[in-house]
Write an enzyme that holds these catalytic residues in place. Structure first.
Site, PDB file in Angstrom:
ATOM      1  N   ASN A   9       0.877  -1.169   0.000  1.00  0.00           N
ATOM      2  CA  ASN A   9       0.000   0.000   0.000  1.00  0.00           C
ATOM      3  C   ASN A   9       0.912   1.216   0.000  1.00  0.00           C
ATOM      4  O   ASN A   9       1.448   1.596   1.035  1.00  0.00           O
ATOM      5  CB  ASN A   9      -0.897  -0.034   1.248  1.00  0.00           C
ATOM      6  CG  ASN A   9      -1.761   1.208   1.375  1.00  0.00           C
ATOM      7  OD1 ASN A   9      -1.844   2.017   0.450  1.00  0.00           O
ATOM      8  ND2 ASN A   9      -2.404   1.357   2.527  1.00  0.00           N
ATOM      9  N   LYS A  11       0.219   4.225  -0.379  1.00  0.00           N
ATOM     10  CA  LYS A  11      -0.432   5.423   0.173  1.00  0.00           C
ATOM     11  C   LYS A  11      -0.122   6.630  -0.709  1.00  0.00           C
ATOM     12  O   LYS A  11       0.036   6.469  -1.916  1.00  0.00           O
ATOM     13  CB  LYS A  11      -0.002   5.630   1.636  1.00  0.00           C
ATOM     14  CG  LYS A  11      -0.225   4.371   2.475  1.00  0.00           C
ATOM     15  CD  LYS A  11      -0.106   4.596   3.954  1.00  0.00           C
ATOM     16  CE  LYS A  11      -0.343   3.268   4.682  1.00  0.00           C
ATOM     17  NZ  LYS A  11      -0.320   3.402   6.127  1.00  0.00           N
ATOM     18  N   HIS A  96      -9.606   1.367   4.394  1.00  0.00           N
ATOM     19  CA  HIS A  96      -8.375   1.555   5.176  1.00  0.00           C
ATOM     20  C   HIS A  96      -8.660   2.505   6.336  1.00  0.00           C
ATOM     21  O   HIS A  96      -9.442   3.452   6.193  1.00  0.00           O
ATOM     22  CB  HIS A  96      -7.264   2.105   4.277  1.00  0.00           C
ATOM     23  CG  HIS A  96      -5.934   2.063   4.950  1.00  0.00           C
ATOM     24  ND1 HIS A  96      -5.544   3.008   5.864  1.00  0.00           N
ATOM     25  CD2 HIS A  96      -4.924   1.157   4.881  1.00  0.00           C
ATOM     26  CE1 HIS A  96      -4.342   2.691   6.322  1.00  0.00           C
ATOM     27  NE2 HIS A  96      -3.941   1.572   5.743  1.00  0.00           N
ATOM     28  N   GLU A  98      -7.090   4.888   7.489  1.00  0.00           N
ATOM     29  CA  GLU A  98      -6.845   6.311   7.182  1.00  0.00           C
ATOM     30  C   GLU A  98      -8.035   6.910   6.430  1.00  0.00           C
ATOM     31  O   GLU A  98      -8.378   8.078   6.625  1.00  0.00           O
ATOM     32  CB  GLU A  98      -5.534   6.443   6.380  1.00  0.00           C
ATOM     33  CG  GLU A  98      -4.329   6.176   7.279  1.00  0.00           C
ATOM     34  CD  GLU A  98      -3.125   5.576   6.580  1.00  0.00           C
ATOM     35  OE1 GLU A  98      -3.046   5.609   5.335  1.00  0.00           O
ATOM     36  OE2 GLU A  98      -2.245   5.048   7.297  1.00  0.00           O
ATOM     37  N   GLU A 168      -5.934  -4.811  10.276  1.00  0.00           N
ATOM     38  CA  GLU A 168      -4.883  -3.836  10.558  1.00  0.00           C
ATOM     39  C   GLU A 168      -5.216  -3.088  11.848  1.00  0.00           C
ATOM     40  O   GLU A 168      -5.984  -2.121  11.828  1.00  0.00           O
ATOM     41  CB  GLU A 168      -4.784  -2.814   9.421  1.00  0.00           C
ATOM     42  CG  GLU A 168      -4.455  -3.426   8.084  1.00  0.00           C
ATOM     43  CD  GLU A 168      -3.835  -2.399   7.144  1.00  0.00           C
ATOM     44  OE1 GLU A 168      -2.701  -2.604   6.740  1.00  0.00           O
ATOM     45  OE2 GLU A 168      -4.479  -1.382   6.867  1.00  0.00           O
ATOM     46  N   GLY A 174       2.066   2.227  10.817  1.00  0.00           N
ATOM     47  CA  GLY A 174       3.058   3.290  10.697  1.00  0.00           C
ATOM     48  C   GLY A 174       3.706   3.672  12.019  1.00  0.00           C
ATOM     49  O   GLY A 174       4.374   4.696  12.113  1.00  0.00           O
ATOM     50  N   SER A 214       2.896  -2.184  10.469  1.00  0.00           N
ATOM     51  CA  SER A 214       4.333  -2.303  10.755  1.00  0.00           C
ATOM     52  C   SER A 214       4.887  -3.697  10.464  1.00  0.00           C
ATOM     53  O   SER A 214       5.791  -4.172  11.161  1.00  0.00           O
ATOM     54  CB  SER A 214       4.632  -1.880  12.196  1.00  0.00           C
ATOM     55  OG  SER A 214       4.264  -0.520  12.381  1.00  0.00           O
TER      56      SER A 214
HETATM   57  P1  PGA Z   1       2.530   0.222   7.688  1.00  0.00           P
HETATM   58  O1  PGA Z   1       1.112   0.463   7.010  1.00  0.00           O
HETATM   59  O2  PGA Z   1       3.061  -1.087   7.143  1.00  0.00           O
HETATM   60  O3  PGA Z   1       3.362   1.382   7.275  1.00  0.00           O
HETATM   61  O4  PGA Z   1       2.306   0.156   9.170  1.00  0.00           O
HETATM   62  C1  PGA Z   1       0.224  -0.597   6.776  1.00  0.00           C
HETATM   63  C2  PGA Z   1      -1.048  -0.072   6.162  1.00  0.00           C
HETATM   64  O5  PGA Z   1      -1.508   1.002   6.564  1.00  0.00           O
HETATM   65  O6  PGA Z   1      -1.637  -0.704   5.270  1.00  0.00           O
END
Ligand code: PGA
Length: 251
Positions: A9, A11, A96, A98, A168, A174, A214
């Protein structure tokens, strides 16, 4: 049969040129190995067409990170599921955290997006997950179950068979704080149990459930070795070919 998938992803990162360079790099490295999983590159809308043209290794496909909850028309700035499909993308990431947190996506809009994605032949990678306070209050299982029920349980068993789930935990995205392999397995088993109640053992067994938050080269092997963890949705570590390949090689 249940598929193993490692999905990146990206982003809102990388210019078009940087994205093409990354896709080329991943593609050539994947071509040199025999990956034991499917690989998905979740790129910004602006990059999809070029990335689709760039990747030709077996088992690689491309995802959008969102699509509209409307079919077409006067929705400035939106991108429909039909448009995404017309680029050659096969998957679309939906729900997601976000998108839920910053753009107010609700189960109701996600239900509409899921229906449109499926109607247009896209495979949703549908994200669910609890925030830290919910976990600390012991509500994480209920929260995740509710997210799945509200947005997806109107689907027939056949339609649900096209859904990939991505658990997630929001507190792990993140932050460098990964759910332990045991926490991931525990939640994935609960999710699979819920799917079994709703759709029966076969659908539950065939559903790919990814872990995200992560996930990196150092912890992927342990996470993926759990019976109910079928791969990962990878943010930060998908932006460097070497890191992403190391995660793919964890299978
Ligand atoms: P990350 O993000 O691996 O940077 O923690 C995962 C995601 O949001 O899909």
């Amino acid at each position: 049969m249940r598929k193993n998938i490692v999905a990146g992803n990206w982003k809102m990162n990388l210019t078009l040129q940087e994205g093409i360079a990354l896709a080329k790099d991943v593609n050539s490295r994947v071509s040199a190995i025999s990956p034991k999983c499917e690989i998905v590159l979740g790129t910004p809308f602006t990059h999809i067409t070029e990335v689709v043209k760039t990747v030709d290794a077996p088992k690689i496909s491309v995802a959008a990170q969102n699509c509209a909850n409307k079919v077409s028309g006067a929705y400035t700035g939106e991108v429909s599921a039909a448009m995404v499909k017309s680029t050659g993308a096969q998957y679309v990431i939906l729900g997601h955290s976000e998108r839920r947190a910053y753009y107010g996506e609700t189960s109701e809009t996600l239900k509409e997006k899921t229906d449109l994605a499926l109607a247009n032949g896209l495979l949703p990678i549908f994200c669910i997950g609890e925030v830290l306070e919910e976990r600390e209050a012991g509500k994480h299982f209920d929260v995740v179950k509710q997210q799945i029920k509200e947005a997806l349980f109107h689907l027939s068993a056949e339609a649900f068979g096209k859904i990939v789930l991505a658990y997630e935990p929001v507190w792990a995205i993140g932050t460098g704080k990964t759910a332990s392999a045991a926490q991931a397995q525990e939640m994935h088993a609960v999710i699979r149990g819920l799917l079994k109640e709703q759709y029966g053992a076969e659908v539950a067994d065939n559903c790919t459930i990814l872990y995200g938050g992560s996930c990196n080269a150092g912890n992927a092997k342990e996470l993926f070795s759990n019976p109910d963890v079928d791969g990962g949705l990878i943010g930060g570590a998908s932006l460097k070919a070497e890191d992403f390949l190391a995660i793919i090689s964890a299978f």
